[in-house]
Write a protein that holds these residues in place. Structure first.
Motif, PDB file in Angstrom:
ATOM      1  N   LYS A 106       0.557  -1.206  -0.132  1.00 32.26           N
ATOM      2  CA  LYS A 106       0.060   0.244   0.124  1.00 32.26           C
ATOM      3  C   LYS A 106       1.156   1.394  -0.204  1.00 32.26           C
ATOM      4  CE  LYS A 106      -0.948   0.597   4.763  1.00 32.26           C
ATOM      5  NZ  LYS A 106      -1.557   0.288   6.033  1.00 32.26           N
ATOM      6  N   PRO A 107       0.404   2.435  -0.657  1.00 31.66           N
ATOM      7  CA  PRO A 107       0.942   3.308  -1.110  1.00 31.66           C
ATOM      8  C   PRO A 107       1.086   3.995   0.735  1.00 31.66           C
ATOM      9  CG  PRO A 107      -0.333   3.659  -2.060  1.00 31.66           C
ATOM     10  CD  PRO A 107      -1.129   1.980  -1.319  1.00 31.66           C
ATOM     11  N   GLU A 108       1.995   4.974   1.284  1.00 32.36           N
ATOM     12  CA  GLU A 108       2.133   5.879   2.191  1.00 32.36           C
ATOM     13  C   GLU A 108       2.883   7.424   2.093  1.00 32.36           C
ATOM     14  OE1 GLU A 108       1.592   5.463   5.385  1.00 32.36           O
ATOM     15  OE2 GLU A 108       0.415   3.037   4.747  1.00 32.36           O
ATOM     16  N   THR A 109       2.372   8.011   2.350  1.00 30.01           N
ATOM     17  CA  THR A 109       3.005   8.959   1.555  1.00 30.01           C
ATOM     18  C   THR A 109       3.275   9.917   3.246  1.00 30.01           C
ATOM     19  OG1 THR A 109       2.018   9.687   0.334  1.00 30.01           O
ATOM     20  CG2 THR A 109       2.412  11.614   1.043  1.00 30.01           C
ATOM     21  N   SER A 110       4.297  10.913   3.251  1.00 26.64           N
ATOM     22  CA  SER A 110       4.536  11.522   5.028  1.00 26.64           C
ATOM     23  C   SER A 110       5.290  12.923   3.974  1.00 26.64           C
ATOM     24  CB  SER A 110       5.543  10.785   5.573  1.00 26.64           C
ATOM     25  OG  SER A 110       6.773  10.550   5.048  1.00 26.64           O
ATOM     26  N   VAL A 111       5.431  14.450   4.536  1.00 24.13           N
ATOM     27  CA  VAL A 111       6.027  15.334   5.246  1.00 24.13           C
ATOM     28  C   VAL A 111       6.555  15.750   5.687  1.00 24.13           C
ATOM     29  CG1 VAL A 111       5.193  17.440   4.231  1.00 24.13           C
ATOM     30  CG2 VAL A 111       2.901  15.726   3.542  1.00 24.13           C
ATOM     31  N   VAL A 112       7.659  16.328   5.137  1.00 24.81           N
ATOM     32  CA  VAL A 112       8.827  15.816   6.408  1.00 24.81           C
ATOM     33  C   VAL A 112       9.427  17.459   6.058  1.00 24.81           C
ATOM     34  CG1 VAL A 112      10.331  15.420   4.226  1.00 24.81           C
ATOM     35  CG2 VAL A 112      11.054  14.888   7.104  1.00 24.81           C
ATOM     36  N   SER A 113       9.779  17.755   6.967  1.00 24.26           N
ATOM     37  CA  SER A 113      10.492  19.555   7.605  1.00 24.26           C
ATOM     38  C   SER A 113      11.800  19.701   6.818  1.00 24.26           C
ATOM     39  CB  SER A 113      10.354  19.807   8.240  1.00 24.26           C
ATOM     40  OG  SER A 113       8.741  20.479   8.797  1.00 24.26           O
ATOM     41  N   MET A 114      11.789  20.301   5.802  1.00 22.19           N
ATOM     42  CA  MET A 114      13.786  20.654   5.767  1.00 22.19           C
ATOM     43  C   MET A 114      14.245  22.028   6.366  1.00 22.19           C
ATOM     44  SD  MET A 114      13.568  18.031   3.397  1.00 22.19           S
ATOM     45  CE  MET A 114      15.141  18.165   2.759  1.00 22.19           C
ATOM     46  N   ASN A 115      15.369  21.880   6.622  1.00 20.92           N
ATOM     47  CA  ASN A 115      15.677  23.300   7.574  1.00 20.92           C
ATOM     48  C   ASN A 115      16.707  24.053   6.277  1.00 20.92           C
ATOM     49  OD1 ASN A 115      18.182  21.650   6.657  1.00 20.92           O
ATOM     50  ND2 ASN A 115      19.214  21.663   8.223  1.00 20.92           N
ATOM     51  N   ASP A 116      17.016  24.673   6.733  1.00 25.40           N
ATOM     52  CA  ASP A 116      17.857  25.705   5.746  1.00 25.40           C
ATOM     53  C   ASP A 116      18.778  25.221   4.345  1.00 25.40           C
ATOM     54  OD1 ASP A 116      15.608  27.712   6.171  1.00 25.40           O
ATOM     55  OD2 ASP A 116      17.268  28.835   7.700  1.00 25.40           O
ATOM     56  N   LEU A 117      19.360  24.380   5.021  1.00 25.75           N
ATOM     57  CA  LEU A 117      20.754  23.417   4.254  1.00 25.75           C
ATOM     58  C   LEU A 117      19.747  22.251   3.676  1.00 25.75           C
ATOM     59  CD1 LEU A 117      23.461  23.956   7.101  1.00 25.75           C
ATOM     60  CD2 LEU A 117      22.919  25.361   5.160  1.00 25.75           C
ATOM     61  N   GLY A 118      18.666  21.668   3.787  1.00 22.61           N
ATOM     62  CA  GLY A 118      17.960  20.727   3.363  1.00 22.61           C
ATOM     63  C   GLY A 118      18.231  20.099   3.169  1.00 22.61           C
ATOM     64  N   TRP A 119      18.447  19.487   4.523  1.00 26.00           N
ATOM     65  CA  TRP A 119      18.327  17.543   5.025  1.00 26.00           C
ATOM     66  C   TRP A 119      16.788  18.269   5.928  1.00 26.00           C
ATOM     67  CZ3 TRP A 119      21.156  15.462   3.737  1.00 26.00           C
ATOM     68  CH2 TRP A 119      23.464  16.051   2.393  1.00 26.00           C
ATOM     69  N   PRO A 120      16.619  17.028   6.205  1.00 28.38           N
ATOM     70  CA  PRO A 120      15.219  16.693   7.335  1.00 28.38           C
ATOM     71  C   PRO A 120      15.385  16.384   8.437  1.00 28.38           C
ATOM     72  CG  PRO A 120      15.823  14.702   5.247  1.00 28.38           C
ATOM     73  CD  PRO A 120      16.555  16.137   5.685  1.00 28.38           C
ATOM     74  N   GLN A 121      13.797  17.255   8.978  1.00 26.96           N
ATOM     75  CA  GLN A 121      13.880  17.803  10.079  1.00 26.96           C
ATOM     76  C   GLN A 121      12.400  16.540  10.768  1.00 26.96           C
ATOM     77  OE1 GLN A 121      16.898  20.368  11.865  1.00 26.96           O
ATOM     78  NE2 GLN A 121      17.013  19.451   9.881  1.00 26.96           N
ATOM     79  N   PRO A 122      12.980  16.236  12.513  1.00 29.22           N
ATOM     80  CA  PRO A 122      11.601  15.987  13.385  1.00 29.22           C
ATOM     81  C   PRO A 122      10.746  17.168  13.487  1.00 29.22           C
ATOM     82  CG  PRO A 122      13.482  16.144  14.185  1.00 29.22           C
ATOM     83  CD  PRO A 122      14.520  16.456  12.785  1.00 29.22           C
ATOM     84  N   LYS A 123       9.535  16.430  13.652  1.00 25.32           N
ATOM     85  CA  LYS A 123       8.660  17.196  13.945  1.00 25.32           C
ATOM     86  C   LYS A 123       8.570  18.202  14.809  1.00 25.32           C
ATOM     87  CE  LYS A 123       5.242  14.713  10.909  1.00 25.32           C
ATOM     88  NZ  LYS A 123       3.988  14.008  10.713  1.00 25.32           N
ATOM     89  N   SER A 124       9.049  16.697  15.527  1.00 29.60           N
ATOM     90  CA  SER A 124       9.138  17.948  17.506  1.00 29.60           C
ATOM     91  C   SER A 124      11.286  17.467  17.103  1.00 29.60           C
ATOM     92  CB  SER A 124       8.680  16.819  17.960  1.00 29.60           C
ATOM     93  OG  SER A 124       8.408  15.821  18.772  1.00 29.60           O
ATOM     94  N   PHE A 125      11.491  17.648  18.908  1.00 31.38           N
ATOM     95  CA  PHE A 125      12.963  17.344  18.730  1.00 31.38           C
ATOM     96  C   PHE A 125      12.996  16.978  20.304  1.00 31.38           C
ATOM     97  CE2 PHE A 125      12.970  21.332  15.982  1.00 31.38           C
ATOM     98  CZ  PHE A 125      14.155  21.053  14.682  1.00 31.38           C
ATOM     99  N   THR A 126      12.463  15.783  19.825  1.00 34.84           N
ATOM    100  CA  THR A 126      12.680  14.183  21.224  1.00 34.84           C
ATOM    101  C   THR A 126      12.888  13.592  20.403  1.00 34.84           C
ATOM    102  OG1 THR A 126       9.787  14.013  20.499  1.00 34.84           O
ATOM    103  CG2 THR A 126      10.454  15.859  22.400  1.00 34.84           C
ATOM    104  N   ALA A 127      12.546  12.076  21.178  1.00 31.25           N
ATOM    105  CA  ALA A 127      12.890  10.920  20.892  1.00 31.25           C
ATOM    106  C   ALA A 127      11.566  10.607  20.113  1.00 31.25           C
ATOM    107  CB  ALA A 127      13.556  10.111  21.882  1.00 31.25           C
ATOM    108  N   GLN A 128      10.345  10.578  19.890  1.00 32.61           N
ATOM    109  CA  GLN A 128       9.426  10.503  19.459  1.00 32.61           C
ATOM    110  C   GLN A 128       9.730  10.670  18.015  1.00 32.61           C
ATOM    111  OE1 GLN A 128       6.483   7.386  20.508  1.00 32.61           O
ATOM    112  NE2 GLN A 128       6.463   8.858  17.742  1.00 32.61           N
ATOM    113  N   GLY A 129       9.933  12.684  18.105  1.00 32.29           N
ATOM    114  CA  GLY A 129      10.089  13.412  16.572  1.00 32.29           C
ATOM    115  C   GLY A 129      11.230  12.682  15.599  1.00 32.29           C
TER     116      GLY A 129
END
Length: 164
Positions: A87-110
Protein backbone atom coordinates in the motif's frame (compact mmCIF):
# COMPACT_ATOMS: atom_id res chain seq x y z
CA UNK A 1 24.87 -72.10 2.36
CA UNK A 2 23.58 -69.64 -0.19
CA UNK A 3 21.00 -68.32 2.25
CA UNK A 4 23.81 -67.59 4.71
CA UNK A 5 25.77 -65.70 2.03
CA UNK A 6 22.61 -63.80 1.06
CA UNK A 7 21.99 -62.87 4.69
CA UNK A 8 25.61 -61.71 5.09
CA UNK A 9 25.35 -59.68 1.90
CA UNK A 10 22.09 -58.06 3.04
CA UNK A 11 23.68 -57.26 6.40
CA UNK A 12 26.64 -55.59 4.67
CA UNK A 13 24.23 -53.47 2.58
CA UNK A 14 22.39 -52.42 5.72
CA UNK A 15 25.67 -51.48 7.46
CA UNK A 16 26.74 -49.52 4.37
CA UNK A 17 23.47 -47.58 4.36
CA UNK A 18 23.74 -46.89 8.09
CA UNK A 19 27.27 -45.53 7.64
CA UNK A 20 26.11 -43.39 4.68
CA UNK A 21 23.20 -41.96 6.69
CA UNK A 22 25.52 -41.35 9.63
CA UNK A 23 27.99 -39.44 7.43
CA UNK A 24 25.20 -37.34 5.94
CA UNK A 25 23.93 -36.51 9.44
CA UNK A 26 27.43 -35.52 10.61
CA UNK A 27 27.91 -33.27 7.56
CA UNK A 28 24.50 -31.68 8.13
CA UNK A 29 25.33 -31.12 11.80
CA UNK A 30 28.60 -29.37 10.93
CA UNK A 31 26.98 -27.17 8.28
CA UNK A 32 24.05 -26.40 10.59
CA UNK A 33 26.33 -25.48 13.48
CA UNK A 34 28.36 -23.13 11.28
CA UNK A 35 25.16 -21.55 9.99
CA UNK A 36 23.71 -20.92 13.44
CA UNK A 37 27.02 -19.63 14.78
CA UNK A 38 27.19 -16.98 12.03
CA UNK A 39 23.61 -15.76 12.49
CA UNK A 40 24.52 -13.23 15.24
CA UNK A 41 27.25 -11.80 13.01
CA UNK A 42 24.80 -11.43 10.13
CA UNK A 43 22.20 -9.82 12.41
CA UNK A 44 24.83 -7.42 13.74
CA UNK A 45 25.37 -6.08 10.24
CA UNK A 46 21.75 -4.93 10.09
CA UNK A 47 22.47 -1.42 11.33
CA UNK A 48 25.46 -1.18 9.01
CA UNK A 49 23.12 -1.83 6.07
CA UNK A 50 20.64 0.70 7.43
CA UNK A 51 23.50 3.23 7.60
CA UNK A 52 24.04 2.91 3.85
CA UNK A 53 20.30 3.11 3.17
CA UNK A 54 19.96 6.24 5.32
CA UNK A 55 22.85 7.91 3.50
CA UNK A 56 21.28 7.13 0.13
CA UNK A 57 17.86 8.38 1.20
CA UNK A 58 19.27 11.63 2.61
CA UNK A 59 21.19 12.33 -0.60
CA UNK A 60 18.09 11.59 -2.69
CA UNK A 61 15.85 13.80 -0.53
CA UNK A 62 18.34 16.66 -0.57
CA UNK A 63 18.72 16.36 -4.34
CA UNK A 64 14.96 16.55 -4.79
CA UNK A 65 14.85 19.50 -2.38
CA UNK A 66 17.35 21.36 -4.56
CA UNK A 67 15.55 20.49 -7.80
CA UNK A 68 12.18 21.60 -6.39
CA UNK A 69 13.49 25.04 -5.45
CA UNK A 70 14.29 24.49 -1.76
CA UNK A 71 10.80 24.14 -0.26
CA UNK A 72 10.24 24.23 3.51
CA UNK A 73 8.50 20.83 3.38
CA UNK A 74 8.67 17.86 1.06
CA UNK A 75 6.29 15.01 0.42
CA UNK A 76 7.86 11.54 0.53
CA UNK A 77 6.09 8.52 -0.94
CA UNK A 78 6.72 4.93 0.09
CA UNK A 79 5.23 1.59 -0.81
CA UNK A 80 4.78 -0.26 2.46
CA UNK A 81 4.31 -4.03 2.53
CA UNK A 82 1.75 -5.17 5.06
CA UNK A 83 0.68 -8.78 5.58
CA UNK A 84 -1.52 -8.96 2.49
CA UNK A 85 -0.60 -6.27 -0.01
CA UNK A 86 1.59 -3.32 -0.86
CA UNK A 87 0.00 0.00 0.00
CA UNK A 88 1.26 3.50 -0.76
CA UNK A 89 2.16 5.71 2.21
CA UNK A 90 2.81 9.44 2.04
CA UNK A 91 4.47 11.64 4.61
CA UNK A 92 5.48 15.27 4.73
CA UNK A 93 8.92 16.02 6.11
CA UNK A 94 10.17 19.46 7.14
CA UNK A 95 13.50 20.63 5.74
CA UNK A 96 16.03 23.00 7.30
CA UNK A 97 17.64 25.89 5.39
CA UNK A 98 20.49 23.65 4.23
CA UNK A 99 18.16 20.97 2.86
CA UNK A 100 18.33 18.30 5.55
CA UNK A 101 15.17 16.55 6.82
CA UNK A 102 14.05 17.57 10.31
CA UNK A 103 11.81 15.79 12.84
CA UNK A 104 8.37 17.24 13.62
CA UNK A 105 9.39 17.58 17.25
CA UNK A 106 12.86 17.58 18.73
CA UNK A 107 12.24 14.58 20.97
CA UNK A 108 12.91 10.85 20.84
CA UNK A 109 9.43 10.35 19.37
CA UNK A 110 10.22 12.97 16.71
CA UNK A 111 13.40 11.07 15.77
CA UNK A 112 11.41 7.85 15.64
CA UNK A 113 8.86 9.46 13.31
CA UNK A 114 11.67 10.88 11.17
CA UNK A 115 13.09 7.36 10.74
CA UNK A 116 9.73 6.17 9.43
CA UNK A 117 9.44 9.18 7.12
CA UNK A 118 12.90 8.63 5.64
CA UNK A 119 13.22 4.86 5.68
CA UNK A 120 9.61 3.77 5.24
CA UNK A 121 9.85 1.33 8.17
CA UNK A 122 8.86 1.43 11.81
CA UNK A 123 11.67 1.27 14.37
CA UNK A 124 9.86 -1.60 16.09
CA UNK A 125 10.45 -3.72 12.99
CA UNK A 126 14.18 -2.93 12.92
CA UNK A 127 14.94 -3.48 16.64
CA UNK A 128 16.20 0.11 17.06
CA UNK A 129 15.59 2.70 19.76
CA UNK A 130 15.53 6.39 18.85
CA UNK A 131 16.95 9.16 21.01
CA UNK A 132 17.29 12.92 20.58
CA UNK A 133 20.27 14.91 21.84
CA UNK A 134 19.61 18.64 22.24
CA UNK A 135 23.29 19.25 22.99
CA UNK A 136 24.41 18.50 19.43
CA UNK A 137 20.96 18.59 17.76
CA UNK A 138 21.07 15.02 16.54
CA UNK A 139 19.00 11.88 16.39
CA UNK A 140 20.59 8.63 17.53
CA UNK A 141 19.37 5.18 16.67
CA UNK A 142 20.64 2.45 18.98
CA UNK A 143 20.65 -1.25 18.15
CA UNK A 144 20.21 -3.98 20.75
CA UNK A 145 23.76 -5.24 20.07
CA UNK A 146 25.30 -1.85 20.97
CA UNK A 147 25.79 -0.40 17.48
CA UNK A 148 24.53 3.13 16.94
CA UNK A 149 23.68 5.39 14.06
CA UNK A 150 23.72 9.16 14.48
CA UNK A 151 22.09 11.74 12.22
CA UNK A 152 23.28 15.33 12.66
CA UNK A 153 20.20 17.48 12.00
CA UNK A 154 22.16 20.67 11.19
CA UNK A 155 24.73 19.28 8.77
CA UNK A 156 23.09 16.06 7.54
CA UNK A 157 26.11 13.95 8.50
CA UNK A 158 25.48 10.34 9.43
CA UNK A 159 27.83 8.35 11.65
CA UNK A 160 27.87 4.64 12.30
CA UNK A 161 29.51 3.40 15.49
CA UNK A 162 30.03 -0.34 15.90
CA UNK A 163 29.91 -1.89 19.34
CA UNK A 164 33.35 -2.87 20.69
Amino acid sequence: MQSQQKADNDLLHIYGRMISVGLVLVIMAVVGAKYFLTLPQIAARGLEVEHTRLLNVLVMVRSQWLSLGKPQQMQLNWEVLDNISIKPETSVVSMNDLGWPQPKSFTAQGCQDLWWQLMGAELDNTDLVADYSAQDNSCSYLSSNGDSLGYQLDSGSVTFLAAP
